[in-house]
Motif scaffolding. Structure first.
Motif, short mmCIF file in Angstrom:
data_model
loop_
_atom_site.label_atom_id
_atom_site.label_comp_id
_atom_site.label_asym_id
_atom_site.label_seq_id
_atom_site.Cartn_x
_atom_site.Cartn_y
_atom_site.Cartn_z
N PRO A 191 0.79 -1.36 0.06
CA PRO A 191 -0.13 -0.11 0.11
C PRO A 191 0.86 1.21 -0.11
O PRO A 191 1.99 1.15 0.50
N THR A 192 0.28 2.40 -0.59
CA THR A 192 1.34 3.66 -0.61
C THR A 192 0.06 4.74 -0.35
O THR A 192 -0.19 5.68 -1.03
N GLU A 193 -0.71 3.99 0.54
CA GLU A 193 -1.62 5.37 1.23
C GLU A 193 -1.22 5.91 2.58
O GLU A 193 -0.10 6.38 2.73
N TRP A 194 -2.03 5.81 3.50
CA TRP A 194 -1.77 6.50 4.87
C TRP A 194 -0.91 5.19 5.75
O TRP A 194 -1.23 4.27 5.82
N SER A 195 -0.01 5.85 6.55
CA SER A 195 0.95 4.94 7.46
C SER A 195 0.94 5.79 8.54
O SER A 195 0.91 6.73 8.82
N MET A 196 1.93 4.94 9.45
CA MET A 196 2.28 5.52 10.57
C MET A 196 3.68 5.69 10.57
O MET A 196 4.43 4.67 10.21
N ILE A 197 4.52 6.64 11.12
CA ILE A 197 6.04 6.75 11.12
C ILE A 197 6.59 7.34 12.25
O ILE A 197 5.89 8.34 12.95
N GLY A 198 7.70 7.13 12.94
CA GLY A 198 8.22 7.58 14.28
C GLY A 198 9.03 6.66 15.08
O GLY A 198 8.63 5.15 14.73
N ASP A 199 9.74 6.87 16.03
CA ASP A 199 10.44 5.99 16.79
C ASP A 199 9.46 5.12 17.85
O ASP A 199 9.81 4.50 18.42
N ALA A 200 8.08 5.52 17.90
CA ALA A 200 7.41 4.98 18.66
C ALA A 200 6.78 3.83 17.72
O ALA A 200 6.11 2.59 18.43
N THR A 201 6.95 3.63 16.54
CA THR A 201 6.30 2.61 15.73
C THR A 201 7.27 1.55 15.39
O THR A 201 8.73 1.71 15.47
N PRO A 202 6.90 0.47 14.81
CA PRO A 202 8.00 -0.80 14.43
C PRO A 202 9.10 -0.49 13.52
O PRO A 202 10.18 -0.96 13.72
N GLY A 203 8.63 0.33 12.59
CA GLY A 203 9.69 0.93 11.41
C GLY A 203 10.34 2.20 11.98
O GLY A 203 11.20 2.33 11.07
#
Length: 344
Positions: free
Chosen positions: A246-258
């Motif tokens: 998917p290339t829609e909405w995602s989460m990003i940050g040091d709190a997330t798995p990625g």
């Protein structure tokens, strides 16, 4: 002497005959009439799914003809978004003097031309007539206004990720009912296998037929390549399946798995509206934001009410959470949104 006379006479008659044929040939021509006047029964159309089988409008016109040496004359109607100059026109051959597409057919054509569901679109239509590339003529151009509706169809994805229950399985959607269905499925570890069903029951179930194909007679389960949110596209006309990222909405940050370098994709509700996204993920103490298309051009942050470019969102307690993002749109543009984060 007599022989020479008859030979000369025969030659003269042959020459006269050839000249006469050539003269007749230059007189045998075909005159193809120009495309006539195009008239519409209405120019502002009301498209309602309940009236899908009724005529959307009636277009009336004369059929072009040829005189002299009669040649076949082709007549068709061309439709395109206003301002495109018919560069990507949808063309329909006609053989009578009226054309009455159904509401369903006209709605499907609008969507295929790029019109947006729920937004008024202006469509130009003209008559095209001619017998050859250098004899094509066009009628007057009419502008039609109509608002397409969501003409969706669904198939279902029962699998290990949700307990193999067709009645509660997630779906894939075809916005124009064209046989191609797509949607996001949240596969989980050790729960990658699934099947495709046209209805929420096991009467017909498509399995793995090999090499990216599916079949209702295939016994093997289909299997996602990874235990993540995948974009699944099924073409029931070609019996194929494709797995995408998917290339829609995602989460990003040091709190997330990625972390801050890799997006963790959220799953959209497969209803064709693209307003609600969810994710169940392990979060650590830290911060995150929501962003679109794995890029920072469009991102949301802030408090419970999200704003474009808002501040990072803080996670103060580590754990497994279900995150729901609800977008607010103006037309096709996201203007803000809200979110909930619930610890499981």
């Amino acid at each position: 002497m007599k022989s020479i006379f008859f030979k000369s006479l025969a030659l003269g008659l042959l020459t006269l005959s050839l000249w006469s044929c050539k003269k007749d040939e230059t007189q045998v021509v075909s005159n193809v009439g120009s495309a006539g006047n195009l008239v519409a029964s209405a120019t502002t159309l009301s498209l309602v799914q309940a009236d899908a089988a009724k005529p959307a409008l009636t277009l009336t016109y004369p059929l072009a003809t040829s005189t002299g040496y009669v040649v076949p004359v082709a007549t068709s109607l061309q439709f395109d978004i206003k301002g495109n100059n018919f560069a990507a026109a949808r063309e329909f051959a006609v053989s009578s003097t009226t054309y009455s597409p159904t509401v369903s057919d006209f709605n499907t054509m609008l969507l295929a031309l790029g019109a947006k569901v729920g937004t008024a679109a202006q469509i130009e239509v003209r008559l095209k007539s001619g017998a050859a590339a250098n004899a094509i003529t066009f009628s007057n151009v009419l502008t039609l206004t109509a608002t397409p509706y969501l003409a969706s169809a669904w198939i279902y994805v029962p699998g290990a990720y949700q307990g193999w229950n067709p009645s509660t399985a997630d779906s894939l959607v075809s916005l124009t009912s064209n046989g191609i269905y797509t949607g996001m499925i949240a596969f989980t570890p050790n729960n990658l296998e699934f099947k495709i069903t046209p209805a929420k029951k096991w009467d017909v179930a498509y399995g793995d037929a090999g090499s990216g194909t599916i079949s209702p007679s295939a016994g093997d389960n289909l299997k996602s390549p990874e235990a993540i949110v995948r974009q699944v596209t099924v073409d029931l006309k070609k019996n194929t399946i494709v797995y995408g990222i998917p290339t829609e909405w995602s989460m990003i940050g040091d709190a997330t798995p990625g972390g801050w370098n890799n997006d963790t994709d959220m799953k959209v509700t497969n209803d064709g509206k693209a307003l609600v996204y969810t994710l169940k993920a392990n979060l650590t103490v830290g911060e995150f934001k929501f962003r679109f298309g794995h890029a920072w051009d469009i991102n949301l942050g802030g408090g419970a009410t999200l704003a474009l470019g808002g501040d990072n969102i803080k996670v103060t307690t580590a754990g497994t959470y279900t995150i729901t993002l609800t977008l607010v749109k103006s037309g096709d543009k996201v203007t803000g949104g809200s979110y909930t984060i619930v610890k499981n």
